[in-house]
Motif scaffolding. Structure first.
Motif, mmCIF file in Angstrom:
data_model
loop_
_atom_site.group_PDB
_atom_site.id
_atom_site.type_symbol
_atom_site.label_atom_id
_atom_site.label_comp_id
_atom_site.label_asym_id
_atom_site.label_seq_id
_atom_site.Cartn_x
_atom_site.Cartn_y
_atom_site.Cartn_z
ATOM 1 N N THR A 154 39.901 -22.630 1.485
ATOM 2 C CA THR A 154 38.690 -20.967 1.239
ATOM 3 C C THR A 154 38.211 -20.795 1.662
ATOM 4 O OG1 THR A 154 40.986 -22.033 -1.320
ATOM 5 C CG2 THR A 154 38.555 -20.198 -1.064
ATOM 6 N N GLU A 155 37.326 -22.194 1.520
ATOM 7 C CA GLU A 155 36.140 -21.921 2.038
ATOM 8 C C GLU A 155 35.122 -21.162 3.738
ATOM 9 O OE1 GLU A 155 31.727 -25.176 2.502
ATOM 10 O OE2 GLU A 155 33.659 -25.714 1.995
ATOM 11 N N GLU A 171 36.274 -17.721 3.443
ATOM 12 C CA GLU A 171 34.991 -17.427 2.942
ATOM 13 C C GLU A 171 33.934 -16.844 3.490
ATOM 14 O OE1 GLU A 171 34.219 -18.901 -1.098
ATOM 15 O OE2 GLU A 171 35.519 -17.981 -1.784
ATOM 16 N N GLN A 172 33.416 -18.456 4.935
ATOM 17 C CA GLN A 172 32.570 -18.412 5.646
ATOM 18 C C GLN A 172 32.915 -17.338 6.583
ATOM 19 O OE1 GLN A 172 30.184 -19.560 5.649
ATOM 20 N NE2 GLN A 172 28.920 -19.493 7.621
ATOM 21 N N ARG A 216 24.558 -21.914 0.197
ATOM 22 C CA ARG A 216 25.367 -22.156 0.303
ATOM 23 C C ARG A 216 25.035 -22.971 1.635
ATOM 24 N NH1 ARG A 216 28.708 -17.155 1.868
ATOM 25 N NH2 ARG A 216 28.885 -18.175 3.790
#
Length: 508
Positions: free
Chosen positions: A64-65, A68-69, A328
């Motif tokens: 997921t990260e 998103e990135q 982040r």
């Protein structure tokens, strides 16, 4: 899953086996490279985060990260309820030594591109020559003695790693051969270019071929090198962000180029004014726009690259503080999406010290020869010892440790600043992402008007910079918009400075 897609997912397997501390970043790097290389083509639908995590044997959170990135960077696009897809902003990269540009001394010349029709030029951009541009000089003449100076862009020079730097110097002097002290390759020492290429690929997501990396004296020299090359090719003007750093306009003016203000909104450059400007080159700060503090949206990143391709132009990406993100992981550099259209520039001025005068630029193949030749005639290359020390420092892990140290300190000071504004100037709104060395503060009009606010702050010994010094906009709502730098100040000085301002503007 198609055979093509299966082969692409296999590229991610080594990342899944990386050490736990690096696994998330390794997965992002592998997925980014799969898009760049064309193994994952535009329009390819990606598996759900749950499915890909199961296939790779990693946590769903890591996938997921990564999604998103890369969506934030423009490599992927996500439609609510419809999944995640490979975007069309990136362009395939080429292997090192692919012959797309000269690399050994710059004999190539420009092709004489003419300027765009109807270019509106203005030499020496910048609404106020006295404004400090990201920490540049600019005396506050005729004012009270400065007790606290909130000028933006200056790092805390007391954080310079003297002991580690001295150790690197001794190591370099012990091993450097006599011939190595001769005139250097104008591109820079090979060991430094290799070290920087690896570091920038890992930390900023760029396409970093050491053969296309030029060591220079900071972003200022990178701008002038590019400016001279573009002017020789026939360009007359460069677009700069509005608001933006006045220094950009001054640097390009020194090369004979005019400047055109290009307005921004909360997502980045507005496409319509850019298309109508007539320019074929623009300088931007997309990861942390200066001074507004926004991070460009993926859509605006893609639109900028589409424009550059349509006009056969170039983008200079000034990544002045891209490593400093506090909430982040930093959004990757624009250059990774199209290294043939984006000139990427950065330096150690915010991470180590501006006095070192060490920076870098990654240059598209068809500009490389001209940039290197201009660098050679300008100064014959940067000092060998300084380059060798930085290479040692980066290779031995000192640079990563320094960045972590600075991030901890600057994050604390930002938090202190926000708390001080809330306590002493209630109602103040801070905009922009949690990053960098400055914030934009919008102080309510009841503390104004702006001219009186700034005058009283100056009388109290506090130096502040209004946002209007960095662009053409002049809002008439009475609010006071400030660009407040904090990184160079101790937490106690930050609090004291804001308290002094509040006391000064609170008087009848």
């Amino acid at each position: 899953m198609s055979g093509h897609g299966q082969a692409a997912w296999e590229l991610l397997l080594p990342a899944a086996g990386a050490p736990a501390r690096r696994r998330g970043r390794a997965l992002q790097e592998a997925l980014r490279e799969a898009v760049r290389s064309g193994r994952l083509t535009a329009g390819t639908r990606l598996p759900s985060t749950r499915a890909l995590a199961a296939d790779l044997g990693v946590s769903r959170g890591l996938v997921t990260e990564a999604y998103e990135q890369l969506t934030a960077e423009g490599y992927l696009r996500s439609d609510r309820g419809a999944g995640t897809w490979v975007g069309d902003a990136a362009r395939a990269t080429h292997a090192r030594g692919d012959g797309r540009g000269p690399v050994n001394g710059a004999r190539a010349r420009g092709d004489g591109h003419g300027p765009g029709a109807g270019v509106r030029t203005r030499n020496g951009a910048g609404p106020d020559a006295g404004a400090r541009a990201r920490g540049g000089a600019g005396p506050d003449a005729g004012r009270a003695e400065i007790r606290v100076d909130f000028h933006p862009g200056t790092p805390d020079l007391s954080l310079f790693p003297r002991a580690a730097w001295s150790t690197a110097q001794r190591a370099v002097l012990a091993r450097l051969t006599h011939p190595a002290l001769g005139y250097p390759d104008p591109r820079g020492l090979p060991e430094l270019r290799e070290a920087l290429a690896g570091m920038l690929t890992r930390r900023r997501g760029v396409v970093a071929d050491p053969e296309r990396l030029v060591v220079c004296s900071g972003v200022a020299q990178a701008s002038t090198l590019l400016g001279f090359v573009l002017r020789a090719r026939g360009l007359e003007a460069v677009g700069i962000e509005d608001p933006g750093s006045p220094e950009h306009g001054r640097l390009f003016a020194s090369t004979g180029l005019g400047t055109v203000w290009l307005p921004l909104d909360e997502e980045g450059l507005l496409p319509e004014p850019l298309a109508a400007s007539g320019v074929r080159a623009a300088v931007v700060t997309p990861s942390h726009q200066f001074p507004s503090g926004i991070s460009w949206s993926a859509e605006r990143r893609a639109a900028l690259l589409d424009w550059a391709r349509a006009v056969d132009g170039y983008v200079l990406e000034d990544d002045y503080d891209g490593d400093f993100r506090y909430d982040r992981a930093p959004v990757g550099a624009l250059q990774g999406l199209d290294p043939e259209r984006v000139v990427y520039a950065g330096s150690v001025s915010k991470s180590l010290a501006p006095g070192l005068r060490l920076g870098w630029m990654l240059v598209p193949g068809d500009l490389l020869g001209e940039v290197v030749e201009r660098k050679r005639t300008m100064d014959l290359g940067n000092p060998v010892l300084d380059q060798a020390v930085l290479a040692e420092f980066v290779t031995r892990g000192g640079y990563d440790r320094q960045l972590r140290r600075c991030q901890r300190a600057y994050r604390e000071r930002r938090d202190v600043l926000l708390a001080a504004l809330a306590e002493h100037l209630p109602g103040t709104r801070v905009s922009g992402i949690a990053a960098g060395l400055h914030v934009i503060a919008r102080v309510p009009g009841r503390y104004g008007p702006p001219e009186r606010f700034l005058a009283r702050a100056a009388e109290a010994g506090v130096a502040l910079r209004p946002l209007e010094e960095y662009g053409t906009a002049r809002p008439g709502d009475g609010d006071v918009r400030l660009v407040i730098g904090y990184a160079h100040l101790s937490p106690s000085a930050v609090t004291a400075g804001i308290r002094l301002v509040a006391e000064a503007v609170g008087r009848g």
